[in-house]
Structure formats: structure tokens, C-alpha cells
Design an enzyme around this catalytic site. Structure first.
Site, PDB file in Angstrom:
ATOM      1  N   THR A  35       0.830  -1.201   0.000  1.00 17.55           N
ATOM      2  CA  THR A  35       0.000   0.000   0.000  1.00 17.55           C
ATOM      3  C   THR A  35       0.872   1.261   0.000  1.00 17.55           C
ATOM      4  OG1 THR A  35      -0.110  -0.151   2.412  1.00 17.55           O
ATOM      5  CG2 THR A  35      -1.954  -1.056   1.179  1.00 17.55           C
ATOM      6  N   THR A  36       0.327   2.328  -0.527  1.00 18.14           N
ATOM      7  CA  THR A  36       1.063   3.594  -0.615  1.00 18.14           C
ATOM      8  C   THR A  36       1.204   4.213   0.776  1.00 18.14           C
ATOM      9  OG1 THR A  36       0.173   3.966  -2.824  1.00 18.14           O
ATOM     10  CG2 THR A  36       1.114   5.866  -1.696  1.00 18.14           C
TER      11      THR A  36
END
Length: 236
Positions: A35-36
């Protein structure tokens, strides 16, 4: 996979002829699929922002933890294999508590990050183990000021003013190169981070699927409440 590569990606202790450790590179790929995760320094602190990437409406968003407290003034955000990150966070907490008991003071941020990176590096050097498939953004304040460090699976660390790990890194870093400024206040940093995250995931942000942690000089590391996050998101 290239035919000549086959003999060199089985074990972590074997270099390829061109000096590469393929297992470490594969671990970096695991981080790129995560995930960012975003970190930015502002005037007197650091903000961490994470996309939780809730995959189903049946999942309880509160059960997904991507931002962790390490010490009173140090926190971190992760991307990659969550279980690997949890082990590293536990080791970081032990190191912080051990330093406090031994010396009667809080551990320095850089010193703590180096301890974590030493552990990561060990898993790239000895057989029978694999590298940690996770990267960390560590934010904290100590007597030397406020710091933001990025670690990768090889055990390397770099200090940043603003950085990102995970799948949205290229988009986020491109925006930071254009818009990040020294001397921003906390609100400006949070707004820039949320805008970058929104651009990276190409979705409307929601307080249930975004986690944000902040450490300010002289104040403990804390997470923003849903109401605070909704206030920032509404301004976007």
C-alpha cells in the site's frame, strides 16, 4: 526469468556475476506491491499517511494497522508484508525500551533506525533465511530535531524531507518534487500528503481507509482521529 539467472536466485548468500542479490531485489518488489505510504517533514514535526487498502466491505477497517508507535516520540509506517513489519516493529520497541532502561533517556531516532537496519541486513547475509519483505518510514523527534528515515529490505537507510514507499511511490514523489517546500506548517503538510495519496490511489479518500500519524517536537507521537481526518479530507 533469464536462463543465466536461475542459478543465482535460489539462495540469499549467492551473488550473481554482475553483483546482484536476486532475493533482495524480489523483496523490494514485494514492497512495491504494498500500500502507498507517505511521510513529510514540516516546521516542527513529521506526518505519516497510509492507505489501508480495505479489500472488502466485510473487513473491519480498525483491524488494519499500518502505523505503529515505537517509543513516546517515535512512530513508523509500513509497506509490504505486514507480518514482517510487525516483527521489525517489535524489535524496534525492544531496542527503544532497552536503551531507556540502560541509559535513562529516550533513544535517538537515527540510532534506533540503524538497529532495525542491522537486523534487516543480517537476513541478507546468512543462509537458511529470507530478507524482510517490508520497508519502513520512521518518523520521530529527539534532541537533534525531527527526522524522517526510509529503510528498505537490504538494510539501507536514507533521511528524507518527504518520501513515499509502496505501489504509489512514483506518483507521490513526482508531486513532492514539484510542490514540497521547506518550512511548511502541519496543516499544509497533511494537505499535501493527502492530495498526493489521492492522486496515487486514484480514489476518493475516506477517514475509514486512511491512517495518519503525527509527531511534533516536544509532543508524543499520536494518530489523527476520524473527525480530524475528515476535516482535512473535506478541504480537498
Amino acid at each position: 526469468m533469464q536462463p543465466g539467472q536461475m542459478a543465482y536466485d535460489r539462495g540469499i548468500t549467492v551473488f550473481s556475476p554482475d553483483g546482484r542479490l536476486f532475493q533482495v531485489e524480489y523483496a523490494r518488489e514485494a514492497v512495491k506491491k504494498g500500500t502507498t505510504t507517505i511521510g513529510l517533514k514540516f516546521n516542527d514535526g513529521v506526518v505519516l499517511i497510509v492507505d489501508k487498502r480495505v479489500s472488502s466491505k466485510l473487513v473491519e477497517p480498525k483491524s488494519i494497522e499500518k502505523i505503529y508507535d515505537i517509543d513516546k516520540y517515535i512512530g513508523c509506517a509500513t509497506s509490504g508484508l505486514v507480518a514482517d513489519a510487525r516483527v521489525l516493529v517489535d524489535e524496534a520497541r525492544k531496542a527503544a525500551q532497552s536503551h531507556k532502561v540502560t541509559y535513562g533517556e529516550n533513544i535517538g531516532v537515527e540510532s534506533l533506525v540503524k538497529r532495525v537496519c542491522d537486523l534487516k541486513q543480517n537476513y541478507t547475509q546468512y543462509g537458511g533465511a529470507r530478507p524482510f519483505g517490508t520497508a519502513l518510514l520512521v518518523a520521530g523527534c529527539d534532541d537533534l530535531g525531527c527526522h524522517l528515515f526510509e529503510t528498505d529490505p537490504s538494510g539501507a537507510l536514507v533521511a528524507y524531507k518527504a518520501s513515499s514507499i509502496g505501489s504509489g511511490r512514483p506518483v507521490v514523489m513526482d508531486m513532492f518534487e514539484k510542490e514540497y517546500k521547506d518550512g511548511m506548517n502541519m496543516d499544509e503538510a497533511v494537505n499535501l500528503g493527502l492530495r498526493a495519496l489521492s492522486a496515487a490511489i486514484e480514489e476518493k479518500l475516506d477517514a475509514q481507509t486512511v491512517e495518519c500519524g503525527i509527531v511534533e517536537f516536544g509532543k508524543p507521537f499520536r494518530r489523527l482521529t476520524d473527525d480530524e481526518l475528515n476535516g482535512y479530507i473535506a478541504k480537498l
